[in-house]
Design an enzyme around this catalytic site. Structure first.
Site, PDB file in Angstrom:
ATOM      1  N   PRO A  16       0.793  -1.227   0.000  1.00 32.25           N
ATOM      2  CG  PRO A  16      -0.089  -1.081   2.136  1.00 32.25           C
ATOM      3  CD  PRO A  16       0.559  -2.044   1.188  1.00 32.25           C
ATOM      4  CG  ASN A  17      -0.281   4.386   1.203  1.00 32.92           C
ATOM      5  OD1 ASN A  17      -1.220   4.932   0.631  1.00 32.92           O
ATOM      6  ND2 ASN A  17      -0.400   3.869   2.412  1.00 32.92           N
ATOM      7  NE  ARG A  24       3.850   6.854   1.607  1.00 40.11           N
ATOM      8  CZ  ARG A  24       4.075   5.639   2.081  1.00 40.11           C
ATOM      9  NH1 ARG A  24       4.600   4.706   1.294  1.00 40.11           N
ATOM     10  NH2 ARG A  24       3.778   5.342   3.318  1.00 40.11           N
ATOM     11  CE1 TYR A  29       8.294   5.131   2.928  1.00 34.36           C
ATOM     12  CE2 TYR A  29       7.073   7.204   3.066  1.00 34.36           C
ATOM     13  CZ  TYR A  29       7.363   5.940   3.562  1.00 34.36           C
ATOM     14  OH  TYR A  29       6.732   5.483   4.693  1.00 34.36           O
ATOM     15  CG  ASN A  80       8.268  -1.763   0.576  1.00 33.84           C
ATOM     16  OD1 ASN A  80       7.644  -1.830   1.634  1.00 33.84           O
ATOM     17  ND2 ASN A  80       8.883  -0.660   0.186  1.00 33.84           N
ATOM     18  CB  ALA A  83       1.307   0.430   6.549  1.00 35.18           C
ATOM     19  CD  GLU A 104      10.721  -7.125   6.706  1.00 35.73           C
ATOM     20  OE1 GLU A 104      10.951  -8.229   7.260  1.00 35.73           O
ATOM     21  OE2 GLU A 104      10.381  -6.106   7.342  1.00 35.73           O
ATOM     22  CG  HIS A 106      11.003  -1.855   5.154  1.00 34.73           C
ATOM     23  ND1 HIS A 106       9.648  -2.023   5.059  1.00 34.73           N
ATOM     24  CD2 HIS A 106      11.460  -2.891   5.903  1.00 34.73           C
ATOM     25  CE1 HIS A 106       9.296  -3.094   5.739  1.00 34.73           C
ATOM     26  NE2 HIS A 106      10.375  -3.647   6.256  1.00 34.73           N
ATOM     27  NE  ARG A 113       9.633   6.667   8.489  1.00 38.83           N
ATOM     28  CZ  ARG A 113       8.709   6.350   7.580  1.00 38.83           C
ATOM     29  NH1 ARG A 113       8.906   5.341   6.743  1.00 38.83           N
ATOM     30  NH2 ARG A 113       7.590   7.063   7.508  1.00 38.83           N
TER      31      ARG A 113
HETATM   32  C1  DHK Z   1       6.862   1.816   3.355  1.00 41.45           C
HETATM   33  C2  DHK Z   1       5.709   2.151   3.999  1.00 41.45           C
HETATM   34  O1  DHK Z   1       4.620   2.467   3.308  1.00 41.45           O
HETATM   35  C3  DHK Z   1       5.645   2.252   5.467  1.00 41.45           C
HETATM   36  O2  DHK Z   1       4.367   1.962   5.965  1.00 41.45           O
HETATM   37  C4  DHK Z   1       6.681   1.389   6.143  1.00 41.45           C
HETATM   38  C5  DHK Z   1       8.045   1.337   4.079  1.00 41.45           C
HETATM   39  C6  DHK Z   1       8.053   1.660   5.548  1.00 41.45           C
HETATM   40  C7  DHK Z   1       9.326   1.739   3.346  1.00 41.45           C
HETATM   41  O3  DHK Z   1      10.197   2.352   3.926  1.00 41.45           O
HETATM   42  O4  DHK Z   1       9.455   1.400   2.172  1.00 41.45           O
HETATM   43  O5  DHK Z   1       6.684   1.641   7.525  1.00 41.45           O
END
Ligand code: DHK
Length: 150
Positions: A16-17, A24, A29, A80, A83, A104, A106, A113
């Site tokens: 998500p996102n 974003r 990011y 990835n 959340a 995994e 990120h 964080r």
């Molecule tokens: C991406 C997200 O959307 C967060 O919810 C994670 C992760 C971290 C990233 O760093 O890629 O906490």
């Protein structure tokens, strides 16, 4: 260089996102878009003799279905989970059922964080965890996956 048909399949799965990458919170990011990351994964994968497929969903159940479908098809998964890393039980259950090794990933250093990002339901099952290297993390994960699958 292997032929396309003998390359091992690797799924790069984003949760998500992550479709919002580029706009974003770029300070956290980065400014690379998901489309750019996915294109780089396909070309870096090809250089490693891996056939990379990229998918993204904002829906937990869709991610679960794709992980289930990876069983017997994908040699590895780079995940990835956004959340859902910190909240989902269904995703690690699917990874266990699929029996596909995964890394995994990120983009951000989750340990620098908020505390709720420090816990992952995925890490105990993962071959390894890459975090804090931004978009570059995906090529690092592919390099590691190539070694794992060798
Ligand atoms: C991406 C997200 O959307 C967060 O919810 C994670 C992760 C971290 C990233 O760093 O890629 O906490």
């Amino acid at each position: 260089m292997k032929t396309l048909s003998t390359r091992k399949n690797v799924l790069v799965l984003n949760g998500p996102n992550l479709n919002m990458l580029g706009t974003r919170e770029p300070a956290i990011y980065g400014s690379t878009t998901l489309a750019d990351i996915e294109a780089a994964c396909v070309s870096h994968g090809a250089a490693l003799d891996l056939a990379v497929t990229c998918r993204q969903s904002n829906l937990e159940g869709e991610l679960v279905t794709w992980i289930q479908e990876a069983r017997g098809v994908q040699a590895g998964i780079i995940l990835n989970a956004g959340a859902y890393t910190h909240t989902s039980i269904a995703i690690p259950d699917a990874l266990t059922a699929a029996e596909v090794p995964f890394i995994e990933l990120h983009l951000s250093n989750v340990f620098a964080r908020e505390e709720f990002r420090h816990h992952s339901w995925l890490s105990p099952l993962a071959k390894g965890v890459i975090c804090g290297f931004g978009a570059k993390g995906y090529s690092l994960a592919l390099d590691a996956m190539a070694d794992i699958l060798d």
